[in-house]
Enzyme design. Structure first.
Site, short mmCIF file in Angstrom:
data_model
loop_
_atom_site.label_atom_id
_atom_site.label_comp_id
_atom_site.label_asym_id
_atom_site.label_seq_id
_atom_site.Cartn_x
_atom_site.Cartn_y
_atom_site.Cartn_z
N GLU A 296 36.80 20.37 3.21
CA GLU A 296 36.38 19.86 4.52
C GLU A 296 34.87 19.94 4.73
OE1 GLU A 296 40.36 21.01 7.09
OE2 GLU A 296 38.62 22.33 7.19
N GLY A 298 31.34 19.01 6.21
CA GLY A 298 30.83 18.27 7.37
C GLY A 298 29.34 18.06 7.18
N ARG A 299 28.59 19.15 7.38
CA ARG A 299 27.14 19.14 7.24
C ARG A 299 26.69 18.50 5.92
NH1 ARG A 299 24.02 23.61 9.03
NH2 ARG A 299 25.94 24.79 9.20
N ARG A 336 19.80 23.05 17.68
CA ARG A 336 20.00 24.06 16.64
C ARG A 336 18.88 25.09 16.56
NH1 ARG A 336 20.17 22.92 11.79
NH2 ARG A 336 21.72 24.44 11.17
N TYR A 340 20.44 28.70 17.10
CA TYR A 340 20.65 29.44 15.84
C TYR A 340 19.33 29.85 15.19
CZ TYR A 340 25.06 26.65 15.57
OH TYR A 340 26.25 26.02 15.79
N CYS A 367 12.74 21.37 29.77
CA CYS A 367 12.18 22.45 30.59
C CYS A 367 12.70 23.83 30.19
CB CYS A 367 12.48 22.18 32.05
SG CYS A 367 11.46 20.86 32.67
N GLU A 368 12.41 24.21 28.97
CA GLU A 368 12.75 25.55 28.45
C GLU A 368 11.64 25.93 27.48
OE1 GLU A 368 15.54 27.36 29.09
OE2 GLU A 368 16.51 25.79 30.27
N1 PLP Z 1 36.42 22.96 8.62
C1 PLP Z 1 36.50 23.71 9.72
C2 PLP Z 1 37.84 24.21 10.14
C3 PLP Z 1 35.36 24.00 10.48
O1 PLP Z 1 35.46 24.74 11.59
C4 PLP Z 1 34.11 23.51 10.05
C5 PLP Z 1 32.87 23.80 10.78
O2 PLP Z 1 32.82 24.46 11.78
C6 PLP Z 1 34.07 22.72 8.89
C7 PLP Z 1 35.24 22.46 8.19
C8 PLP Z 1 32.81 22.09 8.38
O3 PLP Z 1 31.82 22.99 8.09
P1 PLP Z 1 30.50 22.43 7.40
O4 PLP Z 1 29.95 21.38 8.29
O5 PLP Z 1 29.62 23.59 7.29
O6 PLP Z 1 30.90 21.91 6.07
#
Ligand code: PLP
Length: 438
Positions: A296, A298-299, A336, A340, A367-368
């Site tokens: 999975e 994402g980033r 971000r 973070y 405004c921060e």
């Molecule tokens: N899968 C799950 C269940 C997640 O909660 C997340 C991110 O929060 C991801 C995959 C994707 O993480 P990343 O974007 O770091 O690959």
């Protein structure tokens, strides 16, 4: 940062004769003039290459692999279509992300529905649309989902999200696989076993496998190894004690990308080597049939493909202290750094070769005091009207964007071969008040 680092910028990034940044064959300064700033640019070639890299690196080592894009990094219908063309599935975490997938006519059987507190309405929507898997995150959800599935007369395939109790050494806000986390059902407390028993006895749930997600971004390999060992040992015990067959297994996402020159991430191939070998090893010992592997990212799919463009406005120099270069976006489109302490590089997109540089801090317009995009970065002397480009902005910026200070959210263009396709227009003031009633 002097030149263009294509480990951080999109793969197609280059410089033209005018000394402007070019991405996907498009002059970034012209894009900024044509669409206005702040502007988010996604490079289609980089996006597709990232999808293919993940698919290839995992499938060549473990043919029964499926890459599922984690939408929380950012999704809209145009990107969902692109991911479908690349053969990816989608990990969604809300009715809204599910609706986005539906709008893109995404195949519902390739959708994994996550979330630690899915509402009944969201589960009803998921079951009605026929999502492939619901990833159960807690004991309460078992009864709720079984009820929903029963009412619709369907059996819902599910994964159980377990919490293996492994620390991935990420920022505390992005750590999820440890015992003290709101996500996942802990193995070590016995609650995950209780969940297995309940799911196996639920009349309308089909338990397909196990999932964990440790956090993000993960720069080390050991947390994946350790968590796979713990989870597969649990799987073996559940098979022996309760007859649970693990047909699918997902170690989630968390794959790192490069934001700054000094912090290169592991290659996708290293993650694939680690995860696949750990899975093979741990399936062998207790003789578990190898499950389908679900990844999975994402980033790592969208991060590098995205570049944020801003226009410089006010400059404030505090002698002997700091020079602030303010831009027309900030924490509204990229929160971000504020939440973070995320670090980025920045360049002056309209004067790429200029060696006459100085150390500045790039501030947003919100405004921060904490609205700082990049602290202490070396760029050429910048003045009003210059174009600043911040690379590696494709992930977790637009998805976390807000209308703070009633700022309209920026537009997005998808670029390829010198063409720019607007895939989200800039919000208007009218959009901001669309839901308000007087
Ligand atoms: N899968 C799950 C269940 C997640 O909660 C997340 C991110 O929060 C991801 C995959 C994707 O993480 P990343 O974007 O770091 O690959």
């Amino acid at each position: 940062m002097l030149g263009i680092d294509t480990n951080i910028f999109p793969h197609t990034a280059e410089v033209n004769e005018a000394n402007h940044l070019v991405i996907g064959g498009c002059d970034a300064v012209e894009l900024a003039q044509r669409f206005g700033t702040p502007l988010y640019v996604f490079d289609e070639i980089t996006l597709r290459r990232k999808c293919r890299e993940f698919v290839q690196e995992f499938v060549q080592r473990y043919p029964d692999s499926q890459v599922v894009y984690a939408c929380k990094a950012y999704i809209n219908p145009a990107l969902a279509r692109l991911f479908n063309q690349e053969g990816l599935g989608l990990d969604v975490v809300s009715g809204g992300e599910l609706a986005t997938a539906q709008k893109a006519t995404f195949p519902m059987d390739k959708i994994y529905f996550h979330g630690n507190n899915k509402g009944r309405d969201e589960l009803e929507m998921a079951v009605r649309l026929g999502v492939g898997r619901v990833v159960i995150d807690n004991l309460d959800e078992i009864e709720l989902l079984n009820d929903v599935a029963k009412a619709s007369g369907k059996a819902q395939a599910v994964l159980l999200r377990v919490s293996p109790g492994v620390d991935p050494h990420t920022h505390g806000h992005t750590t999820t696989g440890i015992l003290d986390s709101k996500f996942g059902i802990p193995i070590q407390t016995g609650q995950a076993e209780e969940a297995v028993i309940q799911v196996m006895h639920a009349s309308h749930l089909d338990p397909v496998g196990l999932h964990f997600h440790l956090g993000s971004p993960i720069f080390q390999m050991e947390p994946y190894q350790e968590a796979i060992e713990v989870t597969m040992a649990f799987a073996a015990a559940m098979r022996e004690r309760h007859g649970l067959e693990i047909r699918e297994f997902s170690p989630g996402g968390g794959f790192a990308i490069q934001y700054t020159e000094d912090k290169p991430p592991p290659r996708v191939a290293q993650y694939a080597d680690t995860i696949v070998s750990a899975l093979h090893e741990n399936c062998k010992a207790p003789t578990l049939p190898p499950p389908k592997l679900i990844l999975e990212p994402g980033r790592a799919i969208v991060g590098q493909a995205g570049v944020a463009l801003y226009t410089v406005g006010a400059i404030k120099e505090i002698p002997g202290v700091r020079k602030y270069v303010s831009v027309d976006g900030g924490m509204g489109d990229n929160i971000r750094p504020a939440i973070y302490g995320a670090k980025y590089e920045a360049i002056l997109a309209n004067r790429m070769g200029d060696k006459n540089r100085e150390r500045v801090t790039i501030a947003g317009k919100f405004c921060e005091s904490g609205d700082i995009l990049v602290e202490d970065v070396e760029i050429p002397h910048a003045g009003p009207g210059d174009t600043i480009a911040i690379p590696a902005s494709g992930a977790d910026c637009l998805s976390l964007a807000s209308n703070y200070n009633a700022a309209p959210k920026p537009p997005i263009v998808l670029i390829k071969d010198g063409g720019a396709q607007l895939i989200r227009r800039r919000e208007t003031f009218e959009d901001l008040m669309r839901c308000d009633l007087i």
